[in-house]
Design a protein around this motif. Structure first.
Motif, PDB file in Angstrom:
ATOM      1  N   GLY A  99      -5.886   9.030  -8.164  1.00 11.48           N
ATOM      2  CA  GLY A  99      -6.834   7.941  -8.146  1.00 11.48           C
ATOM      3  C   GLY A  99      -6.461   6.486  -8.180  1.00 11.48           C
ATOM      4  N   THR A 100      -5.215   6.341  -8.026  1.00 13.81           N
ATOM      5  CA  THR A 100      -4.533   5.130  -8.113  1.00 13.81           C
ATOM      6  C   THR A 100      -4.393   4.385  -6.698  1.00 13.81           C
ATOM      7  OG1 THR A 100      -3.275   5.752 -10.112  1.00 13.81           O
ATOM      8  CG2 THR A 100      -2.537   3.699  -8.935  1.00 13.81           C
ATOM      9  N   PRO A 101      -4.760   3.280  -6.542  1.00 10.06           N
ATOM     10  CA  PRO A 101      -4.437   2.485  -5.195  1.00 10.06           C
ATOM     11  C   PRO A 101      -3.003   2.506  -4.963  1.00 10.06           C
ATOM     12  CG  PRO A 101      -6.220   1.574  -6.564  1.00 10.06           C
ATOM     13  CD  PRO A 101      -5.802   2.567  -7.419  1.00 10.06           C
ATOM     14  N   ILE A 102      -2.749   2.383  -3.555  1.00 10.27           N
ATOM     15  CA  ILE A 102      -1.397   2.325  -3.303  1.00 10.27           C
ATOM     16  C   ILE A 102      -1.086   1.088  -2.392  1.00 10.27           C
ATOM     17  CG2 ILE A 102      -0.853   4.815  -3.623  1.00 10.27           C
ATOM     18  CD1 ILE A 102      -1.097   5.043  -0.663  1.00 10.27           C
ATOM     19  N   ILE A 135      -0.650  -7.494  -3.751  1.00 13.70           N
ATOM     20  CA  ILE A 135      -1.019  -7.214  -5.016  1.00 13.70           C
ATOM     21  C   ILE A 135      -2.289  -8.028  -5.883  1.00 13.70           C
ATOM     22  CG2 ILE A 135      -0.083  -6.986  -7.532  1.00 13.70           C
ATOM     23  CD1 ILE A 135       2.844  -6.656  -6.624  1.00 13.70           C
ATOM     24  N   ASN A 136      -2.078  -9.008  -5.477  1.00 15.99           N
ATOM     25  CA  ASN A 136      -3.044 -10.056  -5.880  1.00 15.99           C
ATOM     26  C   ASN A 136      -4.694  -9.912  -5.219  1.00 15.99           C
ATOM     27  OD1 ASN A 136      -3.853 -12.024  -7.702  1.00 15.99           O
ATOM     28  ND2 ASN A 136      -4.326 -13.456  -6.070  1.00 15.99           N
ATOM     29  N   TYR A 137      -4.796  -9.124  -3.745  1.00 16.91           N
ATOM     30  CA  TYR A 137      -5.803  -9.082  -3.216  1.00 16.91           C
ATOM     31  C   TYR A 137      -6.366  -7.557  -3.819  1.00 16.91           C
ATOM     32  CZ  TYR A 137      -8.868  -7.101   0.200  1.00 16.91           C
ATOM     33  OH  TYR A 137     -10.085  -6.819   1.127  1.00 16.91           O
ATOM     34  N   ILE A 138      -5.489  -6.546  -4.169  1.00 14.12           N
ATOM     35  CA  ILE A 138      -5.969  -5.199  -4.659  1.00 14.12           C
ATOM     36  C   ILE A 138      -6.405  -5.521  -5.730  1.00 14.12           C
ATOM     37  CG2 ILE A 138      -5.212  -3.096  -5.426  1.00 14.12           C
ATOM     38  CD1 ILE A 138      -3.017  -3.314  -3.306  1.00 14.12           C
ATOM     39  N   LEU A 139      -5.961  -6.444  -6.916  1.00 13.34           N
ATOM     40  CA  LEU A 139      -6.313  -6.815  -8.349  1.00 13.34           C
ATOM     41  C   LEU A 139      -7.645  -7.328  -8.293  1.00 13.34           C
ATOM     42  CD1 LEU A 139      -3.013  -7.269 -10.018  1.00 13.34           C
ATOM     43  CD2 LEU A 139      -4.569  -5.158 -10.124  1.00 13.34           C
ATOM     44  N   ASN A 140      -7.839  -8.377  -7.287  1.00 14.90           N
ATOM     45  CA  ASN A 140      -9.314  -9.126  -7.148  1.00 14.90           C
ATOM     46  C   ASN A 140     -10.233  -8.411  -6.401  1.00 14.90           C
ATOM     47  OD1 ASN A 140      -8.133 -11.254  -8.379  1.00 14.90           O
ATOM     48  ND2 ASN A 140      -7.261 -12.369  -6.581  1.00 14.90           N
ATOM     49  N   ASN A 141      -9.940  -7.326  -5.746  1.00 14.11           N
ATOM     50  CA  ASN A 141     -10.951  -6.471  -5.016  1.00 14.11           C
ATOM     51  C   ASN A 141     -10.790  -5.124  -5.422  1.00 14.11           C
ATOM     52  OD1 ASN A 141     -11.984  -8.316  -2.854  1.00 14.11           O
ATOM     53  ND2 ASN A 141      -9.955  -8.791  -2.934  1.00 14.11           N
ATOM     54  N   TYR A 142     -10.699  -4.847  -6.732  1.00 19.82           N
ATOM     55  CA  TYR A 142     -10.202  -3.622  -7.376  1.00 19.82           C
ATOM     56  C   TYR A 142     -11.387  -2.493  -7.098  1.00 19.82           C
ATOM     57  CZ  TYR A 142      -7.203  -0.329  -9.870  1.00 19.82           C
ATOM     58  OH  TYR A 142      -6.318   0.682 -10.291  1.00 19.82           O
ATOM     59  N   GLU A 143     -12.583  -2.689  -7.141  1.00 17.97           N
ATOM     60  CA  GLU A 143     -13.559  -1.640  -6.933  1.00 17.97           C
ATOM     61  C   GLU A 143     -13.575  -1.236  -5.304  1.00 17.97           C
ATOM     62  OE1 GLU A 143     -17.558  -2.630  -8.194  1.00 17.97           O
ATOM     63  OE2 GLU A 143     -17.049  -3.369 -10.006  1.00 17.97           O
ATOM     64  N   ASN A 144     -13.131  -2.081  -4.598  1.00 17.50           N
ATOM     65  CA  ASN A 144     -13.043  -1.405  -3.076  1.00 17.50           C
ATOM     66  C   ASN A 144     -11.611  -0.766  -2.975  1.00 17.50           C
ATOM     67  OD1 ASN A 144     -15.382  -2.988  -2.462  1.00 17.50           O
ATOM     68  ND2 ASN A 144     -14.379  -4.912  -1.654  1.00 17.50           N
ATOM     69  N   THR A 149      -9.286   4.505  -2.118  1.00 15.57           N
ATOM     70  CA  THR A 149      -8.561   5.565  -2.651  1.00 15.57           C
ATOM     71  C   THR A 149      -8.964   6.855  -2.719  1.00 15.57           C
ATOM     72  OG1 THR A 149      -7.172   3.859  -3.945  1.00 15.57           O
ATOM     73  CG2 THR A 149      -6.990   6.030  -4.687  1.00 15.57           C
ATOM     74  N   LEU A 150     -10.400   6.782  -3.151  1.00 17.39           N
ATOM     75  CA  LEU A 150     -11.130   8.198  -3.321  1.00 17.39           C
ATOM     76  C   LEU A 150     -11.549   8.576  -2.011  1.00 17.39           C
ATOM     77  CD1 LEU A 150     -13.461   7.047  -6.360  1.00 17.39           C
ATOM     78  CD2 LEU A 150     -11.264   8.290  -6.592  1.00 17.39           C
ATOM     79  N   VAL A 151     -11.595   7.778  -0.904  1.00 15.02           N
ATOM     80  CA  VAL A 151     -11.812   8.531   0.314  1.00 15.02           C
ATOM     81  C   VAL A 151     -10.567   9.099   0.845  1.00 15.02           C
ATOM     82  CG1 VAL A 151     -12.586   7.774   2.759  1.00 15.02           C
ATOM     83  CG2 VAL A 151     -13.985   6.847   0.728  1.00 15.02           C
ATOM     84  N   ALA A 152      -9.576   8.340   0.653  1.00 11.92           N
ATOM     85  CA  ALA A 152      -8.195   8.810   1.175  1.00 11.92           C
ATOM     86  C   ALA A 152      -7.796  10.009   0.363  1.00 11.92           C
ATOM     87  CB  ALA A 152      -7.185   7.936   0.855  1.00 11.92           C
TER      88      ALA A 152
END
Length: 177
Positions: A99-102, A135-144, A149-152
């Motif tokens: 469940g961790t974004p990559i 990194i900044n984009y992922i953290l600022n859009n964490y829900e997305n 990640t869950l779909v993947a």
């Protein structure tokens, strides 16, 4: 932020540290955990961390396995893989299944795997600004990022599992004979 794998030159951990240093110029709320056994790179990586004055932000854990390893992956916000050469996305896909974004460099088979199933995010290999921006984009859009990640994870389980691959290979074999 987590890297996990062997501490070896091929893994490009030095590039992750450079990108992490960039993101620390705009964010002060991050830590980088480098988890894995030393295969000759610990000394140079530790020196790099000290030269960049990141010693209070970077943690080397050494080798960790089992439930503790999976817990660290699951508790991380992002798993990063930058590699000079990787054939596949084994470690990043393990993170996705936790469940961790990559975030993976775009230069290798691992990056191609991630792109093929839209499993995460890619950054330009060797580009510390691209790494920091992502990194900044992922953290600022964490829900997305979590949703992606869950779909993947479902795609990996349903289309890339060992059981599914065996069926595909068997069907291909039957067609060839």
């Amino acid at each position: 932020i987590l890297f996990f794998g062997r501490l070896h030159e091929i893994k490009g951990i030095d590039l992750i540290i450079e990108g992490f240093n960039e993101i620390c110029k705009i964010r002060n709320d991050l830590k980088l955990v480098i988890m894995g056994p030393d295969e000759g790179e610990f000394s140079s990586l530790n020196k790099q961390v000290n030269e960049l004055n990141l010693h209070d932000k970077v943690i080397f854990t050494g080798f960790i396995s089992g439930i503790k390893k999976l817990s660290i992956i699951k508790e991380s916000h992002i798993c990063i893989q930058s590699s000079r050469y990787e054939q596949g996305a084994g470690a990043p896909f393990e993170a996705v299944l936790c469940g961790t974004p990559i975030l993976v460099s775009d230069n290798s088979g691992a990056g191609q795997d991630v792109k093929r199933i839209n499993a995460g995010f890619l950054f330009n290999y060797g580009n510390k600004v691209s790494l920091a921006d992502n990194i900044n984009y992922i953290l600022n859009n964490y829900e997305n990022a979590i949703e992606k990640t869950l779909v993947a994870a479902n795609t990996i389980k349903n289309e890339l599992s060992f059981d599914k691959c065996i069926v595909n290979y068997y069907d291909l074999y039957r067609k060839l004979i």
